[in-house]
Design an enzyme around this catalytic site. Structure first.
Site, PDB file in Angstrom:
ATOM      1  N   SER A 124      -2.986  27.188  37.831  1.00  0.00           N
ATOM      2  CA  SER A 124      -4.486  26.770  36.658  1.00  0.00           C
ATOM      3  C   SER A 124      -5.937  27.670  37.037  1.00  0.00           C
ATOM      4  O   SER A 124      -6.671  27.101  37.261  1.00  0.00           O
ATOM      5  CB  SER A 124      -4.904  24.849  36.872  1.00  0.00           C
ATOM      6  OG  SER A 124      -5.793  25.010  35.652  1.00  0.00           O
TER       7      SER A 124
ATOM      8  N   CYS B 228      -7.731  35.285  32.270  1.00  0.00           N
ATOM      9  CA  CYS B 228      -9.154  36.143  31.436  1.00  0.00           C
ATOM     10  C   CYS B 228     -10.146  36.274  32.470  1.00  0.00           C
ATOM     11  O   CYS B 228     -10.584  37.464  31.463  1.00  0.00           O
ATOM     12  CB  CYS B 228      -8.742  35.468  30.170  1.00  0.00           C
ATOM     13  SG  CYS B 228      -8.036  34.764  29.021  1.00  0.00           S
TER      14      CYS B 228
ATOM     15  N   ALA C  47      -4.326  31.756  26.185  1.00  0.00           N
ATOM     16  CA  ALA C  47      -5.166  30.920  26.548  1.00  0.00           C
ATOM     17  C   ALA C  47      -5.177  29.855  25.510  1.00  0.00           C
ATOM     18  O   ALA C  47      -4.464  28.472  26.429  1.00  0.00           O
ATOM     19  CB  ALA C  47      -6.036  31.093  27.264  1.00  0.00           C
TER      20      ALA C  47
ATOM     21  N   TRP D 134     -29.307  36.548   5.121  1.00  0.00           N
ATOM     22  CA  TRP D 134     -28.044  36.452   4.216  1.00  0.00           C
ATOM     23  C   TRP D 134     -26.664  37.035   5.775  1.00  0.00           C
ATOM     24  O   TRP D 134     -27.226  38.231   6.117  1.00  0.00           O
ATOM     25  CB  TRP D 134     -27.384  37.515   2.767  1.00  0.00           C
ATOM     26  CG  TRP D 134     -28.547  36.936   1.857  1.00  0.00           C
ATOM     27  CD1 TRP D 134     -29.615  37.447   1.532  1.00  0.00           C
ATOM     28  CD2 TRP D 134     -27.858  35.937   1.158  1.00  0.00           C
ATOM     29  NE1 TRP D 134     -29.696  36.436   0.714  1.00  0.00           N
ATOM     30  CE2 TRP D 134     -29.046  36.196  -0.359  1.00  0.00           C
ATOM     31  CE3 TRP D 134     -26.630  35.371   0.871  1.00  0.00           C
ATOM     32  CZ2 TRP D 134     -28.983  34.695  -0.892  1.00  0.00           C
ATOM     33  CZ3 TRP D 134     -26.305  34.696  -0.181  1.00  0.00           C
ATOM     34  CH2 TRP D 134     -27.790  34.550  -1.189  1.00  0.00           C
TER      35      TRP D 134
END
Lengths: 453, 453
Positions: free
Chosen positions: A41, A45, A305, A438
């Site tokens: 575990s 990354c 992941a 915007w």
């Protein structure tokens, strides 16, 4: 009715998520996890950022230690135990303790295959050769960092420019090396559309990274002037001090295949949305198996992941007798490339066409903030749109830093099946430190809508 | 059939958006805009950052100059022209040229009221007194910055801690002053739930800002020791060098009211989703009028820039004969408070209850990035959830910087009417520089779902 013994092969994201979920759902269940490596575990990354020296202790990547699992969660986790064989008829596995060398047979009621993926290592690279690396796990991260920081190592060659290739290019550059890359395809990051690849290339150039395209390595030898000499498919030879292979991954499925478990897309374990394989009471989750794609309705191989964690939870819940279904992936992914972020969700143009959609792409450039506000920078958004429904099926973005986390807004829109008009109508947040009036998401939807007319 | 003469009162966001849209839809239309001030179409929300000295040229805030409008867009824009009266029976307005002092009568086929909002100035503050300011427009921004940078000005008092109050507190602090604030309510930013207000307070404290709660000013006088002396409702007196009133805004509707146009919520001009007022051929858009709320289905008064721009476009399109309907607001807003961002979308708890929902709040703390990655910081998310449907009706967030733009993902979820489960199932982007594997959006949905059980 589920049995009492749940055995899990593989102690990373999918396996440990399954273990944790099953234990929560059915505290009485006997759960055993067999992991062939030294870590469970961990945040794989994060490895490039360890190499880049953004943090110093590799142990920071370990989310939960085997000890914590054993003590606090009531699971049995066996480290350095390699499963040699699955025997579906007996409902047993053969497990070898890598320290003692002894093999024993373990019975299961339910078995989860969570063996993950492994880097693709083209034949010309020998990972036993000094200076040649791939990022398979934490020990590799440590070795790469150690080697990269040697005083006699100045240059690196990265093989491949997908997510891991890009991250390794940046990591090695941050570690102080001169970095080159080679890419088999005609452009970098070829899973992105060409317009996005072009902008990634430009960012690599700005950071002094030379990328050779349309080329592969043919031979790697020891060199006299540097550590290594690489003969390329175009006939050229280059020297470098170290090589990191980041040429993609493939599902690790030898065990499953030998047991007669059916394989599917890209030879990943075939699963349904409950994470069942073709053999009763054998489940699979994570990077070793397929993932249901929300937009196409069929399975794809997208080893990332979040999906792995989710599939693990789904499998764990089902094993514990509580029905669960994998919601599916959109293929959402994000990657840092020096000052830029590049991200995608949904289908690329070819994927959309392959799924039978009459699609087109529209590229729009917006601004992350009003022009007068410090840090304002352009954002490029490329939309893949189904022409007749004006629905968005894919989005790719590139722009400065965290502004690119806007991909999540798009992911929500894709999940909702929103049309361009519905996206253009969204009430998004505006204040000068965060966005123009915007937002680029709204601008993209509006421009795309006009383009379709 | 729409007529040919479209007259617009007010040349800011809503008015100029309407003018531009009508011109695009019907290039033959005669369009006249009457603006009483010296600027059209400027980025009012950028003013605090000009005062904070994040940029130096106030003209950077002007999006389109009147000259550009006249030259390139074929509109007639009259600056420093104040509309004195609307005569619906004659379909005329009386306009005074503030430079010549002359008044003339102008005929319209369609009239847009886009008169905006004005700061609420409690009676005890006299803006003619030296050192007392409000942020009404660009000239005020210039005056505040000039005054704040005088060598004999060291302290400022900000009245109110809503969005503008918070932005002014930061701006004046960045301009080098010692800043205090007073707030009528028992907590800062009282439109947020208490948990969020508390975290805003803490950030203000960390930056040395003293806020007095449950208090209002009663009298402002010239002082001997400083510029100004303020007597408070709690009996205390404080001195300061300058005061900026940021106590909210109200719709500027005297003209409309005098013409017999019906007013609605908080005395804003009552409109339908096509931006029609109660009088035929008179339209309203922007901060002077109501806004349709997507979640409640009824109108609210939420004067924010994006909605104003949109309403202007809707009105302009309808006047030009092309049907358009305002999609509505969610009340999405974001505000920088020193190192933090604070944002919201949808309803607050009281608003939800007022709308007849059986709602509750759940507060969740997540992390913006994995713990090992530089810059990882907590994000607090507060959800307002309808109990029986498990749908999210409101979200409030506070956390470091741009991480809070995640509010847009929530806004998309609210627009889609997603349940907690659907949100928890989203495929959001993960890489360590951008997010943990389970993004705070996913974590919030999951924790809330468990809380409801």
């Amino acid at each position: 009715m589920s049995g009492n013994r749940f055995v899990i092969i593989g102690g990373d994201a999918a396996g440990m998520s399954a273990a944790g979920m099953a234990k929560r759902r059915r505290p009485d269940m006997e759960i055993e996890v067999y992991e062939m490596g030294d870590y469970t575990s961990y945040g794989a990354c994060g490895m490039p950022y360890y190499i880049a020296n953004y943090f110093e202790d590799l142990n920071d990547l370990v989310v939960v230690t085997p000890h914590e699992f054993r003590e606090n969660r009531g699971l049995k986790v066996f480290m350095r135990h390699r499963v040699e064989k699955i025997n579906p008829d007996d409902k047993t596995i053969d497990v070898k303790d890598l320290d003692t060398g002894r093999t024993r047979t373990v019975f299961y009621d339910d078995l989860l295959i969570a063996t993950g993926a492994e880097p693709i290592i083209p034949g010309e690279f020998n990972l036993d050769m000094e200076g040649v690396f791939a990022l398979r796990g934490l020990p590799d991260a440590a070795s790469i960092k150690d080697f990269a920081t040697r005083p006699d190592v100045n240059e690196a060659l990265v093989v491949g420019t997908g997510y891991i290739g890009l991250e390794m290019i940046e990591a090695l550059k941050e570690a102080g090396l001169t970095v080159r890359a080679i890419e088999l395809a005609e452009r970098v990051a070829p899973t992105f559309e060409e317009e996005i690849s072009t902008e990634i290339s430009e960012e690599l150039s700005r950071n002094g990274i030379e990328v050779l395209l349309n080329v592969k390595a043919q031979k790697v030898e020891r060199s006299e002037s540097a550590w290594l000499s690489v003969t390329l498919s175009n006939g050229e030879t280059l020297t470098t001090d170290m090589i990191v292979v980041g040429a993609g991954v493939r599902p690790r499925t030898k065990l499953a295949e030998a047991a007669g478990v059916e394989l599917g897309v890209r030879k990943a374990v075939k699963v349904d949305r409950r994470q069942r394989t073709s053999i009763d009471r054998i489940w699979a989750a994570g990077d070793c198996c397929e993932a249901y794609h929300r937009l196409t309705g069929v399975n794809a191989y997208i080893p990332l992941a979040l999906g792995a964690n989710r599939q693990g939870k789904v499998a764990g819940s089902n094993v514990a007798g509580i029905d669960a279904e994998f919601p599916g992936v959109l293929g959402t992914a994000i990657c840092k490339v020096f000052d830029l972020g590049v991200a995608r969700t949904g289908l690329g143009l070819k994927e959309a066409e392959h799924a039978g959609l009459d699609a087109l792409t529209v590229k729009i450039t917006g601004n992350s903030k009003p022009h007068y506000y410090p840090g304002a920078a352009p954002i490029t958004t490329l939309l893949i749109i189904e022409k007749n429904t004006e629905k968005v099926f894919g989005v790719q973005m590139i722009g400065h830093g965290s502004a690119i986390k806007r991909i999540d807004t798009w992911a929500a829109c894709l999940a909702g099946g929103f049309t361009l008009q519905e996206i253009n109508d969204l009430d998004l947040a505006y204040a000068p430190p965060f966005s123009p009036v915007w937002d680029p998401v709204l601008i993209a939807a509006e421009v795309a809508k006009k383009t379709l007319k």
